[in-house]
Design a protein around this motif. Structure first.
Motif, short mmCIF file in Angstrom:
data_model
loop_
_atom_site.label_atom_id
_atom_site.label_comp_id
_atom_site.label_asym_id
_atom_site.label_seq_id
_atom_site.Cartn_x
_atom_site.Cartn_y
_atom_site.Cartn_z
N LEU A 7 0.87 -1.17 0.00
CA LEU A 7 0.00 0.00 0.00
C LEU A 7 0.91 1.22 0.00
N HIS A 8 0.83 2.01 -1.05
CA HIS A 8 1.64 3.22 -1.18
C HIS A 8 0.81 4.40 -0.68
N VAL A 9 1.30 5.09 0.33
CA VAL A 9 0.59 6.21 0.93
C VAL A 9 1.27 7.51 0.50
N LEU A 10 0.50 8.33 -0.20
CA LEU A 10 1.01 9.62 -0.69
C LEU A 10 0.28 10.74 0.03
N ALA A 17 1.70 -5.07 -9.60
CA ALA A 17 0.37 -5.55 -9.98
C ALA A 17 -0.55 -5.74 -8.78
N GLN A 18 0.00 -6.04 -7.62
CA GLN A 18 -0.80 -6.29 -6.42
C GLN A 18 -0.88 -5.06 -5.49
N ASP A 19 -0.28 -3.96 -5.91
CA ASP A 19 -0.18 -2.77 -5.07
C ASP A 19 -1.42 -1.89 -5.17
N ALA A 20 -1.51 -0.97 -4.22
CA ALA A 20 -2.58 0.04 -4.21
C ALA A 20 -1.99 1.36 -3.76
N LEU A 31 -7.11 2.39 -6.22
CA LEU A 31 -6.85 3.74 -5.72
C LEU A 31 -7.86 4.08 -4.63
N PHE A 32 -7.32 4.54 -3.50
CA PHE A 32 -8.13 4.94 -2.36
C PHE A 32 -7.81 6.39 -2.03
N LEU A 54 -6.82 -1.29 5.51
CA LEU A 54 -5.96 -1.39 4.32
C LEU A 54 -4.52 -1.66 4.72
N SER A 55 -4.06 -1.00 5.76
CA SER A 55 -2.68 -1.18 6.23
C SER A 55 -2.42 -2.61 6.67
#
Length: 99
Positions: free
Chosen positions: A4-7, A26-29, A59-60, A88-89
């Protein structure tokens, strides 16, 4: 392994979003929070870059932050609250916060 990439930084002040999209597996968000929610501004280059991946991108957006900035969230983006952010985390193998 999923990430999970948090921006949290505005996509108009640096290239974190562009770099994240380049490295996205491919499995990331992606979770947009803070000023990163400005990526959802209509007719903007960041929104176009995200929309180009609409078929594969998870995308969240943190609902509180999009509401605070008066941004409309596209139908293909999932708004989450803080408890859902925690879920999500836990769901993803790793969390990468783009500082």
């Amino acid at each position: 392994m999923s990430t999970l990439h948090v921006l949290s930084h505005s996509p108009f002040t640096d290239n974190r979003l562009t770099s994240c999209l380049r490295l996205l597996g491919a499995q990331d968000a992606i979770l947009l929070c803070g000023d990163a929610v400005y990526a959802l501004q209509p007719n903007s280059a960041p929104l176009n870059a995200l929309a180009a991946r609409v078929d594969t991108l998870r995308l969240f957006v943190l609902a509180e932050d999009s509401q605070a900035r008066g941004l409309q969230v596209p139908d293909w983006v999932k708004s989450v609250d803080y408890p859902e952010f925690v879920e999500l985390s836990i769901h993803y193998d790793k969390v990468n916060t783009w500082l």
